[in-house]
Motif scaffolding. Structure first.
Motif, PDB file in Angstrom:
ATOM      1  N   SER A  75     -15.034  14.693  26.565  1.00 43.06           N
ATOM      2  CA  SER A  75     -13.968  14.288  25.653  1.00 43.06           C
ATOM      3  C   SER A  75     -14.535  13.269  24.683  1.00 43.06           C
ATOM      4  N   ALA A  76     -14.870  13.737  23.472  1.00 41.13           N
ATOM      5  CA  ALA A  76     -15.431  12.828  22.471  1.00 41.13           C
ATOM      6  C   ALA A  76     -14.329  11.979  21.861  1.00 41.13           C
ATOM      7  N   LEU A  77     -13.124  12.555  21.719  1.00 43.51           N
ATOM      8  CA  LEU A  77     -11.960  11.826  21.209  1.00 43.51           C
ATOM      9  C   LEU A  77     -10.768  12.151  22.098  1.00 43.51           C
ATOM     10  N   ARG A  78      -9.958  11.116  22.363  1.00 48.20           N
ATOM     11  CA  ARG A  78      -8.771  11.362  23.186  1.00 48.20           C
ATOM     12  C   ARG A  78      -7.582  10.712  22.510  1.00 48.20           C
ATOM     13  N   ASP A  79      -6.678  11.509  22.026  1.00 49.19           N
ATOM     14  CA  ASP A  79      -5.413  11.000  21.534  1.00 49.19           C
ATOM     15  C   ASP A  79      -5.568   9.859  20.519  1.00 49.19           C
ATOM     16  N   VAL A  80      -6.105  10.210  19.361  1.00 52.68           N
ATOM     17  CA  VAL A  80      -6.283   9.192  18.322  1.00 52.68           C
ATOM     18  C   VAL A  80      -5.190   9.331  17.266  1.00 52.68           C
ATOM     19  N   ASP A  81      -4.534   8.233  16.961  1.00 56.09           N
ATOM     20  CA  ASP A  81      -3.634   8.168  15.805  1.00 56.09           C
ATOM     21  C   ASP A  81      -4.318   7.290  14.775  1.00 56.09           C
TER      22      ASP A  81
ATOM     23  N   MET B 283       0.830  -1.207   0.000  1.00 56.57           N
ATOM     24  CA  MET B 283       0.000   0.000   0.000  1.00 56.57           C
ATOM     25  C   MET B 283       0.862   1.253   0.000  1.00 56.57           C
ATOM     26  N   THR B 284       0.352   2.297  -0.615  1.00 60.95           N
ATOM     27  CA  THR B 284       1.147   3.508  -0.842  1.00 60.95           C
ATOM     28  C   THR B 284       0.984   4.506   0.297  1.00 60.95           C
ATOM     29  N   ALA B 285       1.360   5.757   0.030  1.00 60.49           N
ATOM     30  CA  ALA B 285       1.346   6.812   1.056  1.00 60.49           C
ATOM     31  C   ALA B 285      -0.056   6.976   1.638  1.00 60.49           C
ATOM     32  N   PRO B 286      -0.164   7.285   2.925  1.00 62.26           N
ATOM     33  CA  PRO B 286      -1.482   7.394   3.545  1.00 62.26           C
ATOM     34  C   PRO B 286      -2.265   8.594   3.025  1.00 62.26           C
ATOM     35  N   VAL B 287      -3.586   8.386   2.895  1.00 62.92           N
ATOM     36  CA  VAL B 287      -4.458   9.492   2.514  1.00 62.92           C
ATOM     37  C   VAL B 287      -4.821  10.275   3.774  1.00 62.92           C
ATOM     38  N   VAL B 288      -5.064   9.525   4.855  1.00 62.66           N
ATOM     39  CA  VAL B 288      -5.409  10.156   6.128  1.00 62.66           C
ATOM     40  C   VAL B 288      -4.303   9.870   7.129  1.00 62.66           C
ATOM     41  N   GLU B 289      -3.857  10.930   7.790  1.00 65.05           N
ATOM     42  CA  GLU B 289      -2.800  10.773   8.789  1.00 65.05           C
ATOM     43  C   GLU B 289      -3.169  11.621   9.998  1.00 65.05           C
ATOM     44  N   LEU B 290      -3.787  10.990  11.005  1.00 66.86           N
ATOM     45  CA  LEU B 290      -4.138  11.705  12.229  1.00 66.86           C
ATOM     46  C   LEU B 290      -3.084  11.416  13.275  1.00 66.86           C
ATOM     47  N   ARG B 291      -2.628  12.457  13.983  1.00 68.75           N
ATOM     48  CA  ARG B 291      -1.624  12.264  15.036  1.00 68.75           C
ATOM     49  C   ARG B 291      -2.093  12.949  16.318  1.00 68.75           C
ATOM     50  N   GLY B 292      -2.309  12.144  17.335  1.00 72.87           N
ATOM     51  CA  GLY B 292      -2.658  12.685  18.653  1.00 72.87           C
ATOM     52  C   GLY B 292      -3.896  13.558  18.655  1.00 72.87           C
ATOM     53  N   VAL B 293      -4.888  13.149  17.869  1.00 70.27           N
ATOM     54  CA  VAL B 293      -6.079  13.994  17.730  1.00 70.27           C
ATOM     55  C   VAL B 293      -7.034  13.807  18.914  1.00 70.27           C
ATOM     56  N   ALA B 294      -7.438  14.928  19.494  1.00 66.59           N
ATOM     57  CA  ALA B 294      -8.427  14.908  20.570  1.00 66.59           C
ATOM     58  C   ALA B 294      -9.514  15.910  20.240  1.00 66.59           C
ATOM     59  N   LYS B 295     -10.732  15.622  20.707  1.00 67.63           N
ATOM     60  CA  LYS B 295     -11.818  16.578  20.526  1.00 67.63           C
ATOM     61  C   LYS B 295     -12.558  16.707  21.849  1.00 67.63           C
ATOM     62  N   THR B 296     -12.610  17.922  22.339  1.00 70.09           N
ATOM     63  CA  THR B 296     -13.258  18.168  23.621  1.00 70.09           C
ATOM     64  C   THR B 296     -14.393  19.161  23.418  1.00 70.09           C
ATOM     65  N   TYR B 297     -15.565  18.823  23.922  1.00 70.43           N
ATOM     66  CA  TYR B 297     -16.683  19.764  23.894  1.00 70.43           C
ATOM     67  C   TYR B 297     -16.829  20.367  25.275  1.00 70.43           C
ATOM     68  N   ARG B 298     -16.902  21.668  25.313  1.00 69.58           N
ATOM     69  CA  ARG B 298     -17.059  22.337  26.600  1.00 69.58           C
ATOM     70  C   ARG B 298     -18.498  22.821  26.699  1.00 69.58           C
ATOM     71  N   MET B 299     -19.200  22.336  27.698  1.00 67.04           N
ATOM     72  CA  MET B 299     -20.587  22.778  27.875  1.00 67.04           C
ATOM     73  C   MET B 299     -20.723  23.337  29.269  1.00 67.04           C
ATOM     74  N   GLY B 300     -20.575  24.634  29.373  1.00 74.72           N
ATOM     75  CA  GLY B 300     -20.586  25.241  30.696  1.00 74.72           C
ATOM     76  C   GLY B 300     -19.357  24.778  31.469  1.00 74.72           C
ATOM     77  N   SER B 301     -19.575  24.212  32.639  1.00 74.59           N
ATOM     78  CA  SER B 301     -18.437  23.786  33.448  1.00 74.59           C
ATOM     79  C   SER B 301     -18.011  22.352  33.092  1.00 74.59           C
ATOM     80  N   VAL B 302     -18.907  21.624  32.390  1.00 75.95           N
ATOM     81  CA  VAL B 302     -18.615  20.228  32.054  1.00 75.95           C
ATOM     82  C   VAL B 302     -17.855  20.154  30.735  1.00 75.95           C
ATOM     83  N   THR B 303     -16.818  19.336  30.686  1.00 74.99           N
ATOM     84  CA  THR B 303     -16.162  19.099  29.404  1.00 74.99           C
ATOM     85  C   THR B 303     -16.361  17.633  29.029  1.00 74.99           C
TER      86      THR B 303
END
Ligand code: ATP
Ligand code: MG
Lengths: 246, 392
Positions: free
Chosen positions: A23-29, A1-21
């Motif tokens: 973490s929908a994604l934590r450190d995804v490669d 297989m050739t060069a990657p089309v998708v290359e995610l490194r250490g991806v995190a996604k945090t939603y902040r809702m008022g005082s609550v956060t």
């Protein structure tokens, strides 16, 4: 297989809702090589859609970096992301999202309209894409005049028409009965056999078996990765009534 | 996405719900139509006033006592003032009175009576349809002769050819018809001037029971002399009657400009009301566009997901708003033109749609569309595609 089309490194996604956060994604490669076909599975709320939205440039990660087809898309402005989606990504949604006032053909043309393509060329490409999904005889139908399976195939044609480097689908069979669902999956498999890179989110194990790899996501992390045996994949394809088309 | 595509999308969106689009644009339609009608009415009225003032005669200066001033003119003042004011070529007193019954045989009608002098015909620029006008001899001799207007004649069942020489009763007194006037049309106030009976002012004093003329008419050789004559007369009257503004003196030009300035003020006031209704129409469009953005959230999300940039979405919705307001403006112009035409037929005065008012109304409508469409369009363009797609 050739060069990657998708290359995610250490991806995190945090939603902040008022005082609550949340973490929908934590450190995804994540690497998806060109020509790969990946299923993403996992329990509800595990972060599959969040991951897909980031891969599809609909959303930005809170942390980490994303290189799409060799180009880093971190920090791109809204309009630049829109152009990236338009040129590099084809998106198929669970609920089709066809515009009800436009014919199948016009729906398929829409991404090319936003690309600024002339009428003649984009019509030719859209016709080709509709033929590829087996709907050449339904081009002038409105979405309401098509079955669910046909509507989803129009949506696939729309995703394909612009010749993207990456085809993404979030629960593409979720609103279809099993037969229409298998049709769509067989379609994906055929496209992948022709070289298209495909990522499908699903929680249906039968759907996942059409793919080459199955990633499982749990609680915002990639929990595991399994290769699908070639034979099993063939079986899945053979089980689909439309599979002989691909 | 080019302009043509945006336009096609907007037309499609408007066509999907014709009735709603029409109702949305209704405020603009009414506003523009009102502007057109008001301006046409104003211009029509101005033209009519000008025509009536001109129909008074040529190069006239008119003097009349201010109501309540107690000033009383005499018939002899016309002659003596003509001698004192240079540039005055003719002068006459006019006695006007209440209406009176005019009877011929079994027919009768009401007419207004005026006592005049032989100069009346030339000073008023009027013409005879038949017979002859009052002579100096008849004036001196207090003759019971009358010159009648067309309406009186028709109402009595006479024709110009048969009327002359016939005996009629005016306010119970027998008169002989000397002549018949050609139609004079409407007067300055819009009243008919053809329902009239003229007689020597010497005779009229007995019939009208007044020894005081209601107006003095002066004719000047050239229109440019009128202002000077007005000034001179003003000075003489202020010496004779030392109260301020006891006598009104006005030339035809002044009469015209006074009347048309009243007219202009009215047109302007009504015009601003129409402009306000255009603004209200704009708010209506903004309201519906905001609703439309909410209704079409998923569509907007999808468009953005497959590559629409902010300006693509902004343009699509802005064009939709401008199309609504511009289309409304066009319907408004057509509607206003139609109403103006029908009104003209109804009022029997020619009224024309001024191209300027159509252009101004239309551009105003377009501007309203841009201004009030901008916010909803910006709102749409800022939607987050993920959130928008998720909305049901
Ligand atoms: N806009 C948001 N604001 C706050 N929290 C969010 C938002 N979007 C997602 N989440 C949270 O992130 C987590 C992951 O959501 P996501 O939609 O990615 O799950 P999923 O794996 O696709 O689930 P499903 O299989 O039910 O579709 C969930 O806990 C969800 O509540
Ligand atoms: Mg999901």
């Amino acid at each position: 297989m050739t060069a990657p089309v998708v290359e995610l490194r250490g991806v995190a996604k945090t939603y902040r809702m008022g005082s609550v956060t949340v973490s929908a994604l934590r450190d995804v490669d994540l690497d998806v090589a060109a020509g790969d076909m990946v299923a993403i599975t996992g329990p509800s709320g595990s972060g599959k859609s969040t991951l897909m939205n980031i891969v599809g440039c609909l959303d930005r990660p809170s942390q980490g970096s994303y290189v799409l087809a060799g180009r880093c898309v971190d920090g791109l402005a809204d309009d630049a992301l829109a152009e990236t989606r338009n040129r590099s990504i084809g998106f198929v949604f669970q609920s089709f999202h066809l515009l009800s006032r436009l014919s199948a053909l016009e729906n398929v043309e829409l991404p090319l309209v936003y690309r600024g393509m002339g009428v003649r060329r984009r019509r030719a490409l859209a016709c080709q894409a509709l033929a590829d999904v087996g709907l050449e005889d339904r081009m002038h139908h409105l979405p309401a005049q098509l079955s669910g399976g046909q509507q989803q195939r129009v949506a696939v044609a729309r995703a394909l028409a612009g010749r993207p480097s990456l085809l993404l689908a979030d629960e593409p069979t979720g609103n279809l009965d099993s037969r229409a669902g298998r049709d769509v999956l067989a379609l994906f498999q055929g496209l992948n056999d022709e070289g298209m890179t495909v990522v499908v989110v699903t929680h249906d194990p039968l759907v996942a078996r059409h793919c080459r790899r199955i990633l499982s996501v749990a609680d915002g992390l990639i929990a595991g990765c399994a290769e699908v045996a070639a034979g099993e994949r063939l079986l899945a394809a053979a089980a689909a009534p439309g599979g002989d088309r691909a | 996405m080019n302009l043509w595509e945006s336009l096609r999308m907007a037309v499609l969106a408007i066509r999907t719900s014709v009735l709603r689009s029409f109702l949305t644009a209704l405020g603009i339609i009414i506003g523009v139509a009102t502007v057109i009608i008001v301006v046409a009415l104003g211009q029509g009225a101005r033209a009519a006033v000008a025509q009536r003032v001109e129909s008074l005669g040529t190069n006239l200066v008119i003097a009349f006592p201010s109501p309540g001033s107690g000033v009383q003119f005499t018939a002899g003042m016309a002659r003596s003032l003509k001698g004192r004011v240079p540039d005055v070529t003719a002068a006459m007193p006019v006695f006007s009175g209440r209406g009176a019954a005019v009877v011929w045989h079994t027919q009768n009608t009401q007419a207004s009576l005026q006592g005049v002098s032989p100069q009346w015909l030339s000073m008023r620029g009027a013409h005879l349809a038949a017979g002859s006008f009052i002579t100096s001899q008849q004036l001196a001799g207090r003759s019971r002769v009358a010159v009648v207007g067309q309406t009186v004649l028709t109402n009595l069942g006479l024709s110009p050819a048969t009327a002359v020489g016939r005996q009629i009763f005016v306010g119970g007194t027998a008169f002989t018809i000397e002549g018949v006037l050609q139609p004079l049309g409407a007067g300055v106030g819009g009243q008919s001037q053809d329902s009239i009976v003229l007689m020597p002012y010497t005779t009229s004093q007995d019939i009208l029971h007044t020894a005081y003329p209601s107006e003095l008419y002066f004719q000047v050789a050239q229109a440019k002399d009128a202002a000077l004559v007005v000034g001179t007369l003003d000075m003489i009257f202020s010496h004779t009657y030392p109260r301020p503004n006891a006598v009104n003196v006005a030339s035809q030009d002044q009469l015209l400009s006074t009347l048309s300035s009243v007219n202009r003020t009215l047109t302007l006031t009504l015009g601003s009301v129409a402009a306000v209704s255009l603004l209200v129409g704009g708010i209506g469009i903004m309201n519906i566009m905001l609703v439309s953005v909410v209704e079409r959230t998923r569509e907007i999300g999808l468009r953005k997901a497959i590559g629409a940039r902010r300006r693509d979405v902004l343009r699509q919705f802005l064009i939709e708003a401008v199309l609504l307001s511009g289309g409304g403006g066009m319907i408004g112009v057509a509607f206003g033109a139609l109403a103006t035409h029908l009104g003209g037929l109804l009022l029997k005065t020619p009224m024309a749609v001024s191209p300027v008012s159509a252009a101004v109304g239309l551009s105003f409508a377009l501007a309203v569309g841009v201004v009030f469409g901008m916010w909803p369009a910006a709102q749409a363009s800022r939607l987050d595609p993920i959130m928008a797609l998720r909305r049901d």
